[in-house]
Write an enzyme that holds these catalytic residues in place. Structure first.
Site, PDB file in Angstrom:
ATOM      1  CB  VAL A 196       1.740   7.423   2.060  1.00 29.34           C
ATOM      2  CG1 VAL A 196       0.449   7.379   2.821  1.00 29.34           C
ATOM      3  CG2 VAL A 196       2.490   6.173   2.229  1.00 29.34           C
TER       4      VAL A 196
ATOM      5  CB  THR B  15      -0.896  -0.059   1.194  1.00 33.59           C
ATOM      6  OG1 THR B  15      -0.129  -0.420   2.463  1.00 33.59           O
ATOM      7  CG2 THR B  15      -1.933  -1.317   1.159  1.00 33.59           C
ATOM      8  CD  GLU B  16       4.838  -0.568   0.456  1.00 34.25           C
ATOM      9  OE1 GLU B  16       5.513  -1.267   1.361  1.00 34.25           O
ATOM     10  OE2 GLU B  16       4.147  -0.889  -0.097  1.00 34.25           O
ATOM     11  CB  ILE B  17       1.676   3.289  -4.738  1.00 31.21           C
ATOM     12  CG1 ILE B  17       1.639   4.332  -5.808  1.00 31.21           C
ATOM     13  CG2 ILE B  17       0.194   2.622  -4.478  1.00 31.21           C
ATOM     14  CD1 ILE B  17       3.097   4.662  -5.896  1.00 31.21           C
TER      15      ILE B  17
ATOM     16  CG  LEU C 139       6.381   6.456   1.019  1.00 31.10           C
ATOM     17  CD1 LEU C 139       6.458   5.616   2.454  1.00 31.10           C
ATOM     18  CD2 LEU C 139       7.503   7.174   0.800  1.00 31.10           C
TER      19      LEU C 139
END
Length: 269
Positions: free
Chosen positions: A147, A143-145, A149
């Site tokens: 935020v 799920t980094e994308i 990342l």
């Protein structure tokens, strides 16, 4: 405190005090729990450092043969602590790279018992385990994308288990997979009803603990060291590793026990 089972047959806690994890022992099985449920069991330098230290202690204890890694509460791990990234305190500190390498060098099977969401760095930690048993209610994602990342280090773990297109879809969209999808694409080993998660994990851990620890240590070492070799060097390497396994006392005991139709007694060498 020596690892083992208490008078009632349950778990008891390792003597070492940790701030972000909990370590319990029951016979040959060590249970390591990410223990910040109020923060959804985040992973940062302090947690990585404590996990590396705990794995080192487990590695040095021949009576401990299997590790079960799980999360306290209802989440396995939601990934990095974005608010503070767990700044180093007086305790041990390590990077995620240090932790992932320590997991692959342990020489003892690590089973992830996934009781809830495994996201971002938590997903990478899960995939780095040798086997994964997940509750049917668990969810998974990079799920980094969302935020701004990108899941850099855990790319090395995920792409060794999941195909490129599925991996890139997860990373580019941040979409979460349910347990059925995670099983289909190779993220997890098996999925069980949530009510059966503890029992199924205990059964598998017990099965692995009953195998030759010496053969498992050499086998895991060969598996991780050879996975990126070209075919001929890999075969030559594995041929030499087979020779090491055949030279084990446990190999001679296993063959003798098979021929005598009895249960082998492993010496771990």
């Amino acid at each position: 405190m020596r690892p083992g089972v208490n008078a009632t047959g349950g778990w008891y806690t390792a003597q070492m005090a940790y701030a972000t994890i909990r370590v319990d022992h029951a016979g040959p099985i060590a249970r390591v729990t990410l223990n910040r449920p109020e923060k959804r069991n985040p992973i940062g330098p302090a947690t990585c450092g404590e996990l590396v230290q705990a794995l080192g202690e487990i590695q040095a204890a021949p009576e401990l043969r299997v590790v079960v890694l799980t999360g306290a509460g209802t989440v396995f791990s939601a990934g990095g602590d974005l608010a503070a990234m767990q700044p180093a305190s007086a305790g041990p500190s390590a990077s995620l790279v240090d932790l992932l390498l320590a997991m692959h060098a342990l020489g003892k099977p690590i089973i992830a018992m996934v009781n809830g969401p495994a996201l971002a760095g938590g997903l990478g930690l899960m995939v780095a385990c040798d086997l994964v048993i997940a509750a049917d209610s668990a969810t998974f994602g990079t799920t980094e994308i969302a935020v701004g990342l990108w899941p850099m280090m855990i790319t090395a773990e995920i792409t060794r288990s999941v195909g490129r297109k599925t991996t890139l879809e997860m990373m580019l969209t941040g979409r979460k997979l349910d347990a059925r999808e995670a099983l289909a694409c190779g993220l997890v080993t098996r999925v069980v009803p949530a009510a059966e998660l503890e029992a199924e994990t205990a059964r598998l851990a017990g099965e692995l603990a009953a195998r030759s620890p010496a053969a498992i240590a050499l086998g895991l070492r060969a598996f991780y060291r050879s996975q990126d070799m070209a075919i001929e060097p890999q075969l030559r390497f594995l041929e030499a590793e087979l020779g090491r396994v055949l030279a084990l006392e446990d190999a001679a005991e296993g063959i003798a026990a098979f021929l005598a139709r009895r249960t082998p007694v492993w010496k771990g060498r």
